[in-house]
Design a protein around this motif. Structure first.
Motif, PDB file in Angstrom:
ATOM      1  N   ALA A  40       0.863  -1.190   0.000  1.00 43.10           N
ATOM      2  CA  ALA A  40       0.000   0.000   0.000  1.00 43.10           C
ATOM      3  C   ALA A  40       0.892   1.229   0.000  1.00 43.10           C
ATOM      4  O   ALA A  40       1.829   1.329   0.789  1.00 43.10           O
ATOM      5  CB  ALA A  40      -0.912  -0.002   1.220  1.00 43.10           C
ATOM      6  N   LEU A  68      -2.638   1.859   8.749  1.00 40.08           N
ATOM      7  CA  LEU A  68      -2.507   0.660   7.924  1.00 40.08           C
ATOM      8  C   LEU A  68      -1.615  -0.359   8.617  1.00 40.08           C
ATOM      9  O   LEU A  68      -0.561  -0.006   9.150  1.00 40.08           O
ATOM     10  CB  LEU A  68      -1.891   0.995   6.558  1.00 40.08           C
ATOM     11  N   HIS A  70      -0.120  -4.317   7.668  1.00 41.64           N
ATOM     12  CA  HIS A  70       0.033  -5.397   6.689  1.00 41.64           C
ATOM     13  C   HIS A  70       0.129  -6.724   7.430  1.00 41.64           C
ATOM     14  O   HIS A  70       0.811  -6.830   8.445  1.00 41.64           O
ATOM     15  CB  HIS A  70       1.309  -5.140   5.874  1.00 41.64           C
ATOM     16  N   ILE A 102      -4.627   6.059  -1.278  1.00 41.10           N
ATOM     17  CA  ILE A 102      -3.864   4.870  -0.904  1.00 41.10           C
ATOM     18  C   ILE A 102      -3.963   3.885  -2.060  1.00 41.10           C
ATOM     19  O   ILE A 102      -5.050   3.401  -2.389  1.00 41.10           O
ATOM     20  CB  ILE A 102      -4.401   4.223   0.383  1.00 41.10           C
ATOM     21  N   PHE A 104      -3.128   0.281  -3.855  1.00 40.63           N
ATOM     22  CA  PHE A 104      -2.867  -1.116  -3.506  1.00 40.63           C
ATOM     23  C   PHE A 104      -2.301  -1.808  -4.734  1.00 40.63           C
ATOM     24  O   PHE A 104      -2.966  -1.884  -5.776  1.00 40.63           O
ATOM     25  CB  PHE A 104      -4.154  -1.799  -3.032  1.00 40.63           C
ATOM     26  N   ARG A 156      -7.550   1.545  -5.521  1.00 43.94           N
ATOM     27  CA  ARG A 156      -7.099   2.672  -4.710  1.00 43.94           C
ATOM     28  C   ARG A 156      -8.256   3.204  -3.885  1.00 43.94           C
ATOM     29  O   ARG A 156      -9.402   3.228  -4.327  1.00 43.94           O
ATOM     30  CB  ARG A 156      -6.511   3.773  -5.584  1.00 43.94           C
TER      31      ARG A 156
END
Length: 191
Positions: A40, A68, A70, A102, A104, A156
């Motif tokens: 991201a 965020l 992960h 953001i 991806f 996104r």
């Protein structure tokens, strides 16, 4: 009931805590193991990352604002047993005010060395899940043939006025992870 998105379609998120799940399966008999990596990229003014810590991937699993997180690297795609291979949890209320978008992306680790591309991957998707209920809100299945691409912008999140929206992108590149970072970061990139 979840919304099935097509490339370019957008939806309002309307939630603050979501997870973005990415999944894929290598085609049978494609040789070496596939190591696909979800990342991201948190973008602000000028479509740039304000600091390198806003690039969230297997090597930096939490953004500096705590928005965020992960799930970590799944080097074989085997951790999911048919579900999400890698997940990025998002708390939109915690996103740094400098961040307006953001991205991806999913890239194939050492694709050139392994002579691998997304044409050798099947059942690739991105999905948005309500973190509170566990219910799937939207899903975008990558149904195009990316026979030479090694990196794909799947979707996104972007801020429009005060609301967060999601767009299914499905844009393929013949590039690695460093390429995506270099597009949005002006600092030194170590390859």
């Amino acid at each position: 009931m979840a919304i099935t998105l097509r490339k370019g379609e957008r939806i309002n998120i309307g939630l603050s805590k979501i997870s973005v799940g990415l999944g894929w399966n290598p085609n049978e008999g494609s040789g070496l193991a596939f190591d696909l990596d979800a990342s991201a990229i948190m973008i602000g003014t000028g479509r740039l990352i304000p600091a390198e810590e806003f690039f969230v991937f297997y090597g930096n699993t939490t953004s500096p604002d705590g928005a965020l997180t992960h799930s970590g690297d799944d080097p074989t795609g085997g951790n999911s047993d048919g579900g999400d291979d890698e997940v990025i949890s998002v708390d939109l209320n915690r996103v740094d005010p400098r961040i307006t978008e953001i991205l991806f992306v999913v890239t194939i680790h050492e694709a050139t060395h392994g002579r691998q591309n997304f044409g050798q991957v099947r059942d690739a998707y991105i999905r948005i899940v309500d973190e509170t209920t566990g219910m799937e809100i939207a899903k975008y299945e990558l149904d195009e043939d990316f026979s030479i691409e090694t990196g794909i912008e799947f979707g996104r999140l972007y801020k429009k006025d005060v609301n967060w929206k999601f767009e299914a992108s499905g844009i393929g590149y013949r590039e690695d992870l460093a390429y995506f970072l270099s597009k949005h970061f002006k600092g030194e990139i170590i390859k």
